[in-house]
Design an enzyme around this catalytic site. Structure first.
Site, PDB file in Angstrom:
ATOM      1  N   LEU A  80       0.817  -1.226   0.000  1.00 46.52           N
ATOM      2  CA  LEU A  80       0.000   0.000   0.000  1.00 46.52           C
ATOM      3  C   LEU A  80       0.844   1.267   0.000  1.00 46.52           C
ATOM      4  O   LEU A  80       0.295   2.367  -0.138  1.00 46.52           O
ATOM      5  CB  LEU A  80      -0.924   0.041   1.229  1.00 46.52           C
ATOM      6  CG  LEU A  80      -2.005  -1.037   1.283  1.00 46.52           C
ATOM      7  CD1 LEU A  80      -1.575  -2.183   2.181  1.00 46.52           C
ATOM      8  CD2 LEU A  80      -3.325  -0.471   1.755  1.00 46.52           C
ATOM      9  N   THR A 133      -5.899   1.856  -7.433  1.00 45.55           N
ATOM     10  CA  THR A 133      -7.035   2.791  -7.398  1.00 45.55           C
ATOM     11  C   THR A 133      -7.883   2.694  -8.666  1.00 45.55           C
ATOM     12  O   THR A 133      -7.380   2.300  -9.722  1.00 45.55           O
ATOM     13  CB  THR A 133      -6.482   4.236  -7.267  1.00 45.55           C
ATOM     14  OG1 THR A 133      -7.504   5.150  -7.555  1.00 45.55           O
ATOM     15  CG2 THR A 133      -5.345   4.499  -8.237  1.00 45.55           C
ATOM     16  N   ASP A 134      -9.148   3.128  -8.566  1.00 46.17           N
ATOM     17  CA  ASP A 134     -10.004   3.179  -9.764  1.00 46.17           C
ATOM     18  C   ASP A 134      -9.587   4.319 -10.694  1.00 46.17           C
ATOM     19  O   ASP A 134     -10.022   4.377 -11.840  1.00 46.17           O
ATOM     20  CB  ASP A 134     -11.486   3.316  -9.380  1.00 46.17           C
ATOM     21  CG  ASP A 134     -11.821   4.573  -8.589  1.00 46.17           C
ATOM     22  OD1 ASP A 134     -10.894   5.318  -8.192  1.00 46.17           O
ATOM     23  OD2 ASP A 134     -13.028   4.823  -8.370  1.00 46.17           O
ATOM     24  N   GLU A 135      -8.725   5.242 -10.183  1.00 45.84           N
ATOM     25  CA  GLU A 135      -8.349   6.396 -11.010  1.00 45.84           C
ATOM     26  C   GLU A 135      -7.529   5.995 -12.236  1.00 45.84           C
ATOM     27  O   GLU A 135      -7.403   6.768 -13.176  1.00 45.84           O
ATOM     28  CB  GLU A 135      -7.594   7.436 -10.164  1.00 45.84           C
ATOM     29  CG  GLU A 135      -8.449   7.937  -9.012  1.00 45.84           C
ATOM     30  CD  GLU A 135      -7.931   9.221  -8.377  1.00 45.84           C
ATOM     31  OE1 GLU A 135      -7.254  10.001  -9.053  1.00 45.84           O
ATOM     32  OE2 GLU A 135      -8.230   9.419  -7.192  1.00 45.84           O
ATOM     33  N   TYR A 159      -0.554  11.311 -10.526  1.00 43.52           N
ATOM     34  CA  TYR A 159      -0.819  10.256  -9.535  1.00 43.52           C
ATOM     35  C   TYR A 159      -1.360   9.001 -10.213  1.00 43.52           C
ATOM     36  O   TYR A 159      -0.811   7.903 -10.062  1.00 43.52           O
ATOM     37  CB  TYR A 159      -1.816  10.758  -8.477  1.00 43.52           C
ATOM     38  CG  TYR A 159      -2.444   9.640  -7.661  1.00 43.52           C
ATOM     39  CD1 TYR A 159      -1.667   8.846  -6.821  1.00 43.52           C
ATOM     40  CD2 TYR A 159      -3.811   9.352  -7.752  1.00 43.52           C
ATOM     41  CE1 TYR A 159      -2.235   7.807  -6.085  1.00 43.52           C
ATOM     42  CE2 TYR A 159      -4.379   8.321  -7.016  1.00 43.52           C
ATOM     43  CZ  TYR A 159      -3.591   7.554  -6.184  1.00 43.52           C
ATOM     44  OH  TYR A 159      -4.158   6.513  -5.464  1.00 43.52           O
ATOM     45  N   LYS A 163       0.248   5.206 -10.702  1.00 44.33           N
ATOM     46  CA  LYS A 163      -0.390   3.982 -10.189  1.00 44.33           C
ATOM     47  C   LYS A 163      -0.643   3.000 -11.347  1.00 44.33           C
ATOM     48  O   LYS A 163      -0.470   1.796 -11.196  1.00 44.33           O
ATOM     49  CB  LYS A 163      -1.712   4.312  -9.479  1.00 44.33           C
ATOM     50  CG  LYS A 163      -1.571   5.037  -8.167  1.00 44.33           C
ATOM     51  CD  LYS A 163      -0.824   4.242  -7.094  1.00 44.33           C
ATOM     52  CE  LYS A 163      -1.592   3.042  -6.600  1.00 44.33           C
ATOM     53  NZ  LYS A 163      -0.899   2.376  -5.463  1.00 44.33           N
TER      54      LYS A 163
END
Ligand code: NAD
Length: 360
Positions: A80, A133-135, A159, A163
């Site tokens: 994480l 992340t869903d981003e 960001y 990811k």
């Protein structure tokens, strides 16, 4: 099981560590560099457990990471550690490239070397769980669809691009080297111990101090909110029951515009701490009066929404909190944990640890 958790002093990582220590018999080794986002106060309720160990290590530091693996011999790894705040990635992307991409690469290489040296039984048991992340899926503006595990990647910010890169590396290490990985992509989290630069804690703390509540643009960005403890349960389930090489989307079925979130928060605060009761000469009648609209973030995605049916169907996970119950718990936690908030706001959380006095 001994579970090595990277980023265990962060918002979600600390919820995962508390979940493992409080709800299971497993051991935790928390590996965290303690950036501004790492806060050991968030672990005060579990840090005295003999099943908890802490290592202050940067995941980009390969030699130290190898030493941690040799010393602790983990059965499973949950990753994480990350730079996680979109606004900071726009102001200074370098740390995001370093931790999210180079750090994940370094962890993958250390895991691969460690895994290759394990006996057959330990090799079969080993998992690297990469938390994402869903981003990475980009923007659903103009669509009423949902992100599934098959949705193409189209990240918008430094960001989310960093990811997305890390997700690709993790998949490649599974496909090329056979490293047993699982990946999860989750929607926006909220809950206790959330660093006050993020929307919900920022609004709560600003409102209590009668400061403006800054909302980007028209506040019409839609996010799918998940209570952090529901996320921690989902992550543990994927780690222990998920299939190797698979991705699981995690979401809360709570699609809301940011302005709706802020209105709901203001109304909750109005009920729990009516303005005149807390300050004699209060200038505010209703917390909604503090809302101010500010210039939108560049590249701001309008809508994210998760299809979480795979994890529900295959692993039997469903969120326990609705947005209403989770938000009420969150506001009550911030009202009850003034010390934790004050130490974040004055910076003392980075200088010394609070004892076990932090309330759960
Ligand atoms: P956070 O910023 O609160 O915590 C990150 C933690 O990682 C901190 O404790 C920090 O000290 C540590 N860290 C940073 N760089 C490090 C390094 N180089 N070496 C070791 N430790 C380092 O983040 P969070 O909100 O808890 O998010 C955790 C993970 O979940 C991230 O990977 C994030 O992308 C992902 N995620 C977050 C959300 C959300 O809503 N917050 C949603 C979906 C996915």
């Amino acid at each position: 099981m001994k579970i090595l958790v990277t980023g265990g002093a962060g918002f979600i990582g600390s919820a995962v560590v508390r979940h493992i220590i409080d709800q299971t018999q497993d051991n935790v080794v928390n590996v965290d560099k303690l950036t501004y986002a790492g806060n050991l106060d968030s672990l005060a309720t579990v840090s005295e457990s003999d099943r908890y160990k802490f290592e202050k290590v940067d995941i980009c530091d390969r030699a130290s990471l190898e030493r941690v693996f040799l010393d602790h011999k983990p059965d499973l790894v949950m990753h994480l550690a990350a730079e996680s705040h979109v606004d900071r990635s726009i102001d200074g992307p370098a740390a995001f490239i370093e931790t999210n991409i180079v750090g994940t690469y370094t962890l993958l290489e250390v895991c691969r070397q460690y895994w290759n040296g394990l006996n057959a039984e330990a090799r079969a048991r080993f998992r690297l769980h990469h938390v994402s992340t869903d981003e990475v899926y980009g923007d659903l503006e103009g669509s009423d669809g949902l992100f599934t595990e098959q949705t193409s990647y189209a990240p918008s910010s430094p960001y989310s691009a960093s990811k997305a890169s890390s997700d690709h590396l993790v998949r490649a290490w599974n496909r090329t080297y056979g490293l047993p990985v699982v990946i999860t992509n989750c929607s926006n989290n909220y809950g206790p111990y959330h660093f006050p630069e993020k929307l919900i804690p920022l609004m709560i703390l600003n409102a209590l101090e009668r400061k403006p509540l800054p909302v980007y643009g028209k506040g019409n960005q839609i996010r799918d909110w998940l209570y952090v403890e529901d996320h921690a349960r989902a992550l543990y389930k994927v780690l222990t029951k998920g299939s190797v090489g698979e991705t699981y989307n995690i979401g809360g079925h709570n699609e809301l515009e940011n302005i709706e979130v802020v209105h709901t928060l203001c109304d909750l605060l109005q009920e729990l701490v009516p303005p005149s009761s807390s300050q004699k000469l209060d200038t505010v009648n209703h917390y909604r009066d503090l809302i101010t609209f500010v210039k939108d973030r560049p590249g701001h995605d309008l809508r994210y929404a998760i299809d979480a049916s795979k994890i529900e169907r295959e692993l039997g996970w469903v969120p326990q909190e609705t947005f209403e119950t989770g938000l009420r718990k969150t506001v009550l936690w911030y009202l009850d944990n003034h010390d934790w908030c004050a130490r974040v706001q004055d910076g003392s959380y980075q200088r010394e640890r609070l004892g076990a006095g932090v309330k759960a």
